[in-house]
Structures are given as C-alpha cells and as structure tokens.
Scaffold this active site. Structure first.
Site, PDB file in Angstrom:
ATOM      1  N   GLU A  53       0.964  -1.364   0.060  1.00 48.36           N
ATOM      2  CA  GLU A  53      -0.062  -0.059   0.048  1.00 48.36           C
ATOM      3  C   GLU A  53       1.001   1.286  -0.007  1.00 48.36           C
ATOM      4  O   GLU A  53       1.948   1.108   0.853  1.00 48.36           O
ATOM      5  CB  GLU A  53      -0.988   0.111   1.246  1.00 48.36           C
ATOM      6  CG  GLU A  53      -1.820   1.363   1.227  1.00 48.36           C
ATOM      7  CD  GLU A  53      -2.710   1.251   2.539  1.00 48.36           C
ATOM      8  OE1 GLU A  53      -3.875   1.873   2.365  1.00 48.36           O
ATOM      9  OE2 GLU A  53      -2.607   0.353   3.477  1.00 48.36           O
TER      10      GLU A  53
ATOM     11  N   LYS B  17     -10.294   1.859  -2.705  1.00 50.42           N
ATOM     12  CA  LYS B  17     -10.204   1.570  -1.313  1.00 50.42           C
ATOM     13  C   LYS B  17     -11.903   2.195  -0.898  1.00 50.42           C
ATOM     14  O   LYS B  17     -11.988   3.010  -0.924  1.00 50.42           O
ATOM     15  CB  LYS B  17      -9.163   2.073  -0.292  1.00 50.42           C
ATOM     16  CG  LYS B  17      -9.352   1.577   0.830  1.00 50.42           C
ATOM     17  CD  LYS B  17      -8.327   2.317   1.797  1.00 50.42           C
ATOM     18  CE  LYS B  17      -7.750   1.705   3.082  1.00 50.42           C
ATOM     19  NZ  LYS B  17      -6.733   2.275   3.785  1.00 50.42           N
TER      20      LYS B  17
ATOM     21  N   CYS C 161      -6.121  -2.932   2.616  1.00 46.26           N
ATOM     22  CA  CYS C 161      -5.880  -2.580   4.006  1.00 46.26           C
ATOM     23  C   CYS C 161      -7.074  -2.725   5.129  1.00 46.26           C
ATOM     24  O   CYS C 161      -7.311  -3.697   5.345  1.00 46.26           O
ATOM     25  CB  CYS C 161      -5.263  -1.335   4.333  1.00 46.26           C
ATOM     26  SG  CYS C 161      -4.274  -0.991   6.024  1.00 46.26           S
TER      27      CYS C 161
END
Length: 276
Positions: free
Chosen positions: A43, A113, A154
């Site tokens: 990331e 995301k 994440c």
C-alpha cells in the site's frame, strides 16, 4: 496451471516519488528472477502515507508516471503485477487505488479502497483518510488462467462481508496491499489474514511497506500469504524484503469438499449479496 508462484514485495520508503518507483522496479525484477508470475507491491508505495502527501503525489491511472513505469516493467517481464496502491486523482477527487497490470502491460482492473482508514486510539494511533480521500464503490477482480483474484486494501479486510462477496463471485484468492500501524499490527494483522482465508477457504495475501521508524506513519511490516487452511505459507520480517511462495490451485476445491461450510450456509435464514 496447477501451481502459481507469488512474490510479496515489501518496500522501504524512499525520499522522493521517483526514488520509490525506481526501488519498486528493481525489486520487481528480482522477484521475476525468483520465478514469480504474480508480483504484489504494498500500500502507498510511491509516497509517504500521510493525509498531507496524498494530493501532492496523486496521479491519474493509467496515464500517470507510476502507472506507466509499472505497465512497462510488467510487459517487459511478462508478469502479472499488482501495483500495491498509490494516490489516484480523478477530477477533484482523490482515491487510494490498487491497479493491476497484465503481462502485456495492459491495465486489467483497478480497485479503489472502499472502507477508509479512520481510526482513533488515544495515545496510540489516529488517522482519518476520509478527511482527504473519497471511498470507492466497486469490487474489482482479475484472472490468471482459471484463478480468479479479488482486491481489497488494508482496512477493507476488517469487513468480513467484503471478502465473502468476492468468494460469491468465484474468487479463490484475495490480495490486500496494506499498511497496518504498529499498535494494531501485532494484535490483528496475522489474525485477520488467516481468518479471511479460513472463512472463505481461499488464499489471502497481505503486503505491507517495510517498517521505517523515522516516518511520520510507521507501517507494521510482516507481509504474509495464508492458504485456505489458514496456515501462513510465507512471512516477511520488518525490513525491505521479498518473500516467495508457490500456491497449489487445487487446494481450494479439495478443502471445500472436505469441509463444505460454504455449501452449508442457511440461505433460507440469512443471505449476503453484493450490490455492485
């Protein structure tokens, strides 16, 4: 194709965007030298993980300099390259985006995301991605032969429904470029990776930046790949490192036959459905 060699590339941050891209390209080449066909970056690998830095380093995908460099090396090496994440600019919006490039350098898909990292543990860790980033609203998948792979980033892996939706779409692997903090990392990092793998009887890759204690945001490290039994196949430490593992693509179906929990769900009583 019964096996696939996967490389998790844990990168140490460099002072400039150009240096980060250069370091990534060098490590991608080394991963290819180890026989990897699927190479995964972490990331926010091309810039500091900071709300004040996202806009400064953002670019369009796939026309920006990071995307162009990744597409070029993927085509040169003939690999599938998951470009970790980096800040994407579209109009006035910024996204934390994971692009995937195919062995001809083509953009196979990109994932923005969905669940933004808003955390407040007093005295430990406070961060608000939502202050500067826009949340994504689409799932994203790609295939390597018969293997279908889903993408998250994440914080997304904390949401069990997301990975379950990808399993409903036929994914046998999930990839989460991730930069966990050093407080929740020891508590939750491996647990979440193994749990998502076990829950959905799939492979799960978590790829982190290397730990840099001088950075404003210190990532946990310890990139790992878990198999459908929930076992860790390979694990990095804290420094810059590439770990490689071969995954057995017959394992998912075998385990689902032996422990058929995905077929035993009581859809007459409850149901999960992806809306997009």
């Amino acid at each position: 194709m019964s096996t696939l060699r996967v490389a998790l590339v844990q990168l140490h941050g460099r002072p400039t965007k150009e240096a980060n891209i250069s370091n990534a390209i060098t490590q991608i080449r080394l991963a290819k030298n180890h026989g990897a066909r699927l190479i995964i970056l972490p990331e926010c690998f091309n810039s500091p993980y900071s709300a004040t830095e996202f806009a400064r380093n953002a670019e369009e995908i796939p026309s920006g300099e990071t995307s162009v460099a990744l597409a070029r090396v993927a085509a040169e090496l003939g690999v599938y390259l998951v470009g970790g994440t980096y800040p994407e600019r579209e109009g006035t919006n910024l996204y934390n985006t994971c692009p995937v490039f195919g062995p001809k350098g083509e953009l196979l898909c990109k994932y923005r995301k969905m669940h933004l990292y808003d955390i407040d543990i007093p005295g430990r860790c406070t961060f608000r991605e939502s202050a500067v980033l826009t949340a994504g609203d689409r799932l994203a998948t790609f295939t390597i032969g018969s293997l279908k792979i889903g993408l998250g980033i994440c914080w997304d892996k904390r949401f069990v429904e997301l990975t379950a939706c990808y399993r409903q779409l036929g994914c046998d692997m999930m990839i989460f470029p991730s930069a966990f903090d050093t407080y929740t990392g020891p508590l939750h990092w491996e647990l979440l990776g193994r749990a998502r793998a076990l829950d959905n009887q799939m492979f799960v890759a978590l790829v982190s930046p290397a730990r840099d204690v001088t950075a404003g945001y210190v990532a946990y490290g310890y990139s790992l790949l878990a198999d459908p039994w929930g076992r860790v196949l390979c694990r990095a430490k804290e420094e810059q490192e590439t770990v490689v593992a071969d995954i057995d693509l017959t394992m998912c179906d075998e385990i689902r036959q032996q422990i058929p929990v995905l077929r035993q769900k009581r859809t007459d009583l409850y149901e999960l459905k992806a809306k997009q």
